[in-house]
Write a protein that holds these residues in place. Sequence first.
Motif, PDB file in Angstrom:
ATOM      1  N   LEU A 139       0.213   2.309   3.749  1.00  0.00           N
ATOM      2  CA  LEU A 139      -0.644   1.169   3.398  1.00  0.00           C
ATOM      3  C   LEU A 139      -0.081  -0.138   3.943  1.00  0.00           C
ATOM      4  N   GLU A 140       1.228  -0.301   3.806  1.00  0.00           N
ATOM      5  CA  GLU A 140       1.878  -1.523   4.313  1.00  0.00           C
ATOM      6  C   GLU A 140       1.726  -1.619   5.832  1.00  0.00           C
ATOM      7  N   THR A 165      -9.734  -9.888   7.483  1.00  0.00           N
ATOM      8  CA  THR A 165      -9.829  -8.818   6.478  1.00  0.00           C
ATOM      9  C   THR A 165     -10.832  -7.761   6.904  1.00  0.00           C
ATOM     10  N   PHE A 206      -7.964   3.581   2.818  1.00  0.00           N
ATOM     11  CA  PHE A 206      -7.093   2.734   1.992  1.00  0.00           C
ATOM     12  C   PHE A 206      -7.128   3.200   0.534  1.00  0.00           C
ATOM     13  N   GLU A 254      -4.076   4.641  -1.756  1.00  0.00           N
ATOM     14  CA  GLU A 254      -3.726   4.004  -3.036  1.00  0.00           C
ATOM     15  C   GLU A 254      -3.730   5.020  -4.179  1.00  0.00           C
ATOM     16  N   GLU A 275     -11.957   1.596   4.640  1.00  0.00           N
ATOM     17  CA  GLU A 275     -11.827   1.259   3.217  1.00  0.00           C
ATOM     18  C   GLU A 275     -11.552   2.504   2.375  1.00  0.00           C
ATOM     19  N   PRO A 313      -7.741  -5.727  11.612  1.00  0.00           N
ATOM     20  CA  PRO A 313      -8.866  -5.084  10.918  1.00  0.00           C
ATOM     21  C   PRO A 313      -9.956  -4.614  11.886  1.00  0.00           C
ATOM     22  N   SER A 365      -1.927  -2.469   6.695  1.00  0.00           N
ATOM     23  CA  SER A 365      -2.343  -3.807   6.244  1.00  0.00           C
ATOM     24  C   SER A 365      -1.962  -4.911   7.232  1.00  0.00           C
TER      25      SER A 365
END
Length: 472
Positions: A307-308, A375, A290, A294, A287, A315, A311
């Motif tokens: 990030l893409e 997720t 990420f 960002e 997390e 997970p 994602s």
Amino acid sequence: MPLRAKVTNPAFRASASMSTAPEIPKELPGDEPDDVLFNSIYGLRSIELNRPKKLNSLNGSMARKIFPRLKEWEKSHLANIILISGAGEKALCAGGDVAALALQNEKGLEGQRQSTDFFGLEYRLDHTIATYSKPVISFMDGITMGGGVGLSMHAPFRIATEKTVFAMPETTIGFFPDVGGSFFLPRLDGETGTYLALTSERLNGVQALYSGIATHYLHSSVLSNMTQRLAELVFPDNVSLPERLNIVNKTMAEFSLGLPSLQEEPILLAGGLRSAIDRCFKFNTVEEIFQALESETEHKEWAQKTLETLSIRSPTSLKVTLRQLRLGKKWSITETFQREYEIAANFMRHPDFVEGVKARLMSKPPRQANWQPATLAEVSNEMVDAFFTIPEGETRLPLLSEGDYNRYPHARFSLPSEAQIEKFVRSNGQGQNQVIQEFVGQYNHKEGVREKVSEVLARRTQSTAQGLRWVE
């Protein structure tokens, strides 16, 4: 995220008893004929993976053939050097035969147990190479991924060519970067290992040398002549393994045709991008990584693309992999393979592996996998902890070699690490040219040393009246 799994298990304590050492694996009825070819040329013994239509992907049949040969050659006074290569023009080895494992897992517990047994076999083989008592050379000529990395990365000599394509793509298929990834990835410079593990980013050609994956870069056209020359080397009986390795190293250097120029092929993981990788991937939770991506402003386009990429990864794989890398910094080579065996066993029981393999490798065209959980928020610390424990009553994976270490004993054949360069800069008040010349001399003018040291100094130091100053 804790750096130690909450659940401790006596099977992983240093004093824990190992189960009885296993017998050397032997071929089984039904094993494929000729999927590995063996050859003897004077003092050289070669192992050629021979499934070119499947990019030489490793299976149990191949591993069972290789084991007895390695053990036989280790005892032989006539066998001086071991060479690992792949048949065909495309690959050393594109990985383990995960499609077969996924289909096996669908058969239930028995199939999952058989898949886990394959990983035990593979990791024993990798550990045998990692602790082998004779020089081992791997030709990373072509695709070298997953299981192919396991056969290469722990050898003293890893030859990249213009055709090399390195990657650890396991998080794309709901797995984790195994085959000793827990050991070598955290020991790469900065956070490059974390970045390569989580994103599955590829390194082509000479980039494998600059990043520390390969020890040498040679053009594929010289490999045949070099093999012949290595076969002719004769070692007196009283020559130690380190000296034998030095002789092999000097012999291989004779066949270099030079590196591509930096104008042609600049170092990929360098400069501002490398700083961004260290900045964003230094955290102990996925997390936080990420969030850092960002918030990245200097390399916004790269951060968005990364990030893409992350994602669409599993997970569960991302969280287990990050934990694995943080813990693996302290694991010995033996504990690495024993731990990874338990992690692999857990993934064989997890739905993401079958789903990932089917979605990415077996569906035409490939589709996005439906991960469970879907997720990061749904993957709890307790779920991750479970991957790092042995069920009560079981023992650690027994290995076929007693050799063990916490640092590669043959690291001197790679380019100097960033940590080595930092240590030298901090303890010597010298200027940039002096530092570069010092390392070039120490490494006997090895190709790539000047380029690597120059990049690190440009990124991590400032010139002062007292010499270079290391910048945090």
